[in-house]
Motif scaffolding. Structure first.
Motif, mmCIF file in Angstrom:
data_model
loop_
_atom_site.group_PDB
_atom_site.id
_atom_site.type_symbol
_atom_site.label_atom_id
_atom_site.label_comp_id
_atom_site.label_asym_id
_atom_site.label_seq_id
_atom_site.Cartn_x
_atom_site.Cartn_y
_atom_site.Cartn_z
ATOM 1 N N LEU A 48 0.813 -1.222 0.000
ATOM 2 C CA LEU A 48 0.000 0.000 0.000
ATOM 3 C C LEU A 48 0.841 1.264 0.000
ATOM 4 C CD1 LEU A 48 -2.944 -0.704 2.474
ATOM 5 C CD2 LEU A 48 -2.996 -0.667 -0.019
ATOM 6 N N LEU A 49 1.952 1.243 0.720
ATOM 7 C CA LEU A 49 2.651 2.489 1.003
ATOM 8 C C LEU A 49 4.122 2.453 0.610
ATOM 9 C CD1 LEU A 49 0.984 2.882 4.486
ATOM 10 C CD2 LEU A 49 0.404 4.152 2.433
ATOM 11 N N SER A 50 4.495 1.549 -0.276
ATOM 12 C CA SER A 50 5.875 1.466 -0.750
ATOM 13 C C SER A 50 6.151 2.578 -1.753
ATOM 14 C CB SER A 50 6.109 0.111 -1.420
ATOM 15 O OG SER A 50 5.297 0.000 -2.577
ATOM 16 N N ALA A 51 7.420 2.715 -2.135
ATOM 17 C CA ALA A 51 7.779 3.708 -3.148
ATOM 18 C C ALA A 51 7.052 3.430 -4.463
ATOM 19 C CB ALA A 51 9.292 3.693 -3.362
ATOM 20 N N ARG A 52 6.884 2.144 -4.784
ATOM 21 C CA ARG A 52 6.162 1.776 -6.005
ATOM 22 C C ARG A 52 4.703 2.210 -5.938
ATOM 23 N NH1 ARG A 52 3.397 -2.945 -7.192
ATOM 24 N NH2 ARG A 52 4.229 -3.922 -5.313
ATOM 25 N N SER A 53 4.100 2.038 -4.757
ATOM 26 C CA SER A 53 2.711 2.437 -4.599
ATOM 27 C C SER A 53 2.545 3.952 -4.631
ATOM 28 C CB SER A 53 2.146 1.878 -3.289
ATOM 29 O OG SER A 53 2.045 0.476 -3.354
ATOM 30 N N VAL A 54 3.554 4.668 -4.126
ATOM 31 C CA VAL A 54 3.513 6.125 -4.205
ATOM 32 C C VAL A 54 3.378 6.551 -5.666
ATOM 33 C CG1 VAL A 54 4.885 8.232 -3.897
ATOM 34 C CG2 VAL A 54 4.746 6.549 -2.059
ATOM 35 N N GLN A 55 4.117 5.875 -6.542
ATOM 36 C CA GLN A 55 4.015 6.153 -7.978
ATOM 37 C C GLN A 55 2.651 5.725 -8.518
ATOM 38 O OE1 GLN A 55 6.127 7.562 -10.121
ATOM 39 N NE2 GLN A 55 8.061 7.682 -8.994
ATOM 40 N N PHE A 109 -2.558 -6.360 -4.247
ATOM 41 C CA PHE A 109 -2.961 -6.212 -2.852
ATOM 42 C C PHE A 109 -4.015 -7.250 -2.485
ATOM 43 C CE2 PHE A 109 -5.871 -4.045 0.204
ATOM 44 C CZ PHE A 109 -5.029 -4.067 1.288
ATOM 45 N N ILE A 110 -5.003 -7.413 -3.359
ATOM 46 C CA ILE A 110 -6.091 -8.352 -3.094
ATOM 47 C C ILE A 110 -5.568 -9.782 -3.065
ATOM 48 C CG2 ILE A 110 -8.240 -9.296 -4.012
ATOM 49 C CD1 ILE A 110 -8.793 -6.484 -5.158
ATOM 50 N N SER A 111 -4.680 -10.138 -3.995
ATOM 51 C CA SER A 111 -4.148 -11.497 -4.034
ATOM 52 C C SER A 111 -3.338 -11.816 -2.786
ATOM 53 C CB SER A 111 -3.293 -11.695 -5.289
ATOM 54 O OG SER A 111 -2.152 -10.873 -5.257
ATOM 55 N N ILE A 112 -2.604 -10.833 -2.276
ATOM 56 C CA ILE A 112 -1.811 -11.045 -1.058
ATOM 57 C C ILE A 112 -2.732 -11.228 0.150
ATOM 58 C CG2 ILE A 112 -0.230 -9.918 0.562
ATOM 59 C CD1 ILE A 112 1.220 -8.772 -1.838
ATOM 60 N N ILE A 113 -3.811 -10.469 0.215
ATOM 61 C CA ILE A 113 -4.780 -10.634 1.305
ATOM 62 C C ILE A 113 -5.344 -12.054 1.285
ATOM 63 C CG2 ILE A 113 -7.090 -9.979 2.074
ATOM 64 C CD1 ILE A 113 -6.430 -7.128 1.412
ATOM 65 N N LEU A 114 -5.715 -12.531 0.094
ATOM 66 C CA LEU A 114 -6.277 -13.872 -0.021
ATOM 67 C C LEU A 114 -5.273 -14.931 0.426
ATOM 68 C CD1 LEU A 114 -8.146 -13.534 -3.448
ATOM 69 C CD2 LEU A 114 -9.150 -13.576 -1.146
ATOM 70 N N GLN A 115 -4.007 -14.743 0.072
ATOM 71 C CA GLN A 115 -2.974 -15.702 0.466
ATOM 72 C C GLN A 115 -2.769 -15.691 1.982
ATOM 73 O OE1 GLN A 115 -1.350 -18.030 -1.497
ATOM 74 N NE2 GLN A 115 -0.771 -18.763 0.556
ATOM 75 N N LEU A 116 -2.769 -14.489 2.574
ATOM 76 C CA LEU A 116 -2.603 -14.389 4.024
ATOM 77 C C LEU A 116 -3.779 -15.039 4.756
ATOM 78 C CD1 LEU A 116 -1.243 -10.743 4.378
ATOM 79 C CD2 LEU A 116 0.009 -12.863 4.771
ATOM 80 N N GLN A 117 -4.989 -14.917 4.192
ATOM 81 C CA GLN A 117 -6.148 -15.574 4.793
ATOM 82 C C GLN A 117 -5.992 -17.099 4.740
ATOM 83 O OE1 GLN A 117 -9.108 -13.579 2.378
ATOM 84 N NE2 GLN A 117 -9.831 -12.371 4.115
ATOM 85 N N LYS A 118 -5.472 -17.595 3.617
ATOM 86 C CA LYS A 118 -5.246 -19.044 3.496
ATOM 87 C C LYS A 118 -4.202 -19.514 4.505
ATOM 88 C CE LYS A 118 -6.390 -19.414 -1.425
ATOM 89 N NZ LYS A 118 -5.865 -19.705 -2.800
ATOM 90 N N ASP A 119 -3.237 -18.648 4.781
ATOM 91 C CA ASP A 119 -2.182 -18.997 5.735
ATOM 92 C C ASP A 119 -2.637 -18.903 7.183
ATOM 93 O OD1 ASP A 119 -0.506 -19.388 3.601
ATOM 94 O OD2 ASP A 119 0.465 -17.421 3.751
ATOM 95 N N GLY A 120 -3.889 -18.504 7.394
ATOM 96 C CA GLY A 120 -4.440 -18.493 8.738
ATOM 97 C C GLY A 120 -4.502 -17.139 9.410
#
Length: 336
Positions: A48-55, A109-120
């Motif tokens: 969300l807040l990385s240098a890449r996201s700033v761009q 961002f959405i894909s990472i959220i889904l993966q974190l949910q799968k990881d518990g």
């Protein structure tokens, strides 16, 4: 305290308000220190807040700043006084909405959220909303409040205003739009932003902390579960660290290594240690872009018969430190 005992002071005591607003303190700012906090901290910092996201979110800044510039331009054409406080506060609400829409479209961002949910990891829809609300409400509040204080201090000191206008206009020249690369060249503007954050940090106290165990700090024995407040406003005006601390002097940051990134403890508007604000790069990019455009597009003077002598810089306290500023803009026409 932060340098030697950061982990001891990393807890955040719950409050009724935080529990209600942030879905049981599931946001980054108020969630207890532990695995959940570490995961969402990493999520926010990288996605969300990385240098890449700033761009990535630059288009949101451009749209919102363009909307503000159009309103000011219309007022300048009509010779009207602008309530800059009201205008920036209104734009903040729109800005938050646009940023949330942009996040919804951010597939990584959405894909990472889904993966974190799968990881518990306990990331319910409410938790995700709490994280987003925390990040961007804080970031946009910082932008609007600090931009207003920057303009107030500059109008109070016309010589400083002239100097920073020249800095911005020398870089932007006859461009139609300022970009992020231009901001890197506006050295004196960065000094103005730093000095504004020093004198007028967006919050007087950092979000309160709590001790996880007993600790001896100086001559004090601090028991566990003690609530701790860090008074940023007082630290950044401490004459031990700052010469003429009550004066607005951007030149103090010229050729200075002191920065607001959390390593210089006399200057911590975004906090310090592991629980500093990860939204700092996002907030600074938004703030610099807004102020640079205000200074590039318009010449400014005080409205309603106000003068530099009568301009009141006394702060009004709420969630953030703010004031009211009414100004008279004039369209700046760069020479060809």
């Amino acid at each position: 305290m932060v340098k030697n005992y950061d982990t001891v002071f990393m807890n955040k005591p719950n409050t009724t308000a935080a529990n209600i607003l942030f879905y049981g303190c599931k946001d980054l700012g108020f969630s207890p220190y532990g695995d959940y906090w570490r995961q969402i901290r990493k999520l926010c910092a990288l996605e969300l807040l990385s240098a890449r996201s700033v761009q990535t979110f630059q288009f949101v800044r451009e749209e919102e700043v363009d909307a503000i510039i159009r309103k000011i331009h219309e007022a300048a054409v009509n010779g009207d006084v602008v309530d800059l406080t009201k205008m920036l506060m209104a734009s903040r609400v729109i800005d938050e909405h646009k940023e949330k829409e942009a996040i919804d479209e951010k597939k990584d961002f959405i894909s990472i959220i889904l993966q974190l949910q799968k990881d518990g990891l306990d990331l319910t829809q409410g938790n995700i909303k709490a994280i987003i609300l925390d990040m961007f409400a804080g970031g946009t509040e910082t932008t609007s409040t600090t931009a207003e204080w920057a303009m107030s201090e500059l109008l109070k000191k016309p010589d400083v205003l002239k100097k920073v206008e020249q800095d911005v206009r020398k870089v932007a020249k006859n461009k139609q739009k300022i970009d992020l690369n231009d901001l890197n060249e506006m050295k004196y503007l960065k000094c103005v932003i730093k000095e504004t954050l020093r004198l007028h940090p967006p919050v007087v106290f950092l979000v309160r902390r709590g001790t996880s165990e007993a600790v001896k700090l100086g001559n004090y024995d601090i028991p566990p579960d003690t609530t701790v407040f860090i008074n940023v406003w007082a630290i950044q005006r401490d004459p031990t660290w700052w010469e003429n601390p009550e004066e607005f002097i951007p030149e103090r940051f010229e050729n200075s290594r002191v920065h607001f990134k959390g390593q210089d403890f006399q200057f911590i508007p975004f906090g310090c240690g592991r629980r500093d604000c990860p939204g700092m790069p996002f907030a600074i990019a938004s703030l610099e872009y807004l102020v640079a455009n205000l200074l590039f597009r318009f010449d400014w003077k005080l409205g309603d018969g106000e003068t530099t002598e009568t301009l009141d810089l006394i702060e009004n306290y709420g969630l953030t430190v703010n004031k009211t500023l009414r100004v008279m803009p004039t369209i700046f026409h760069p020479s060809t």
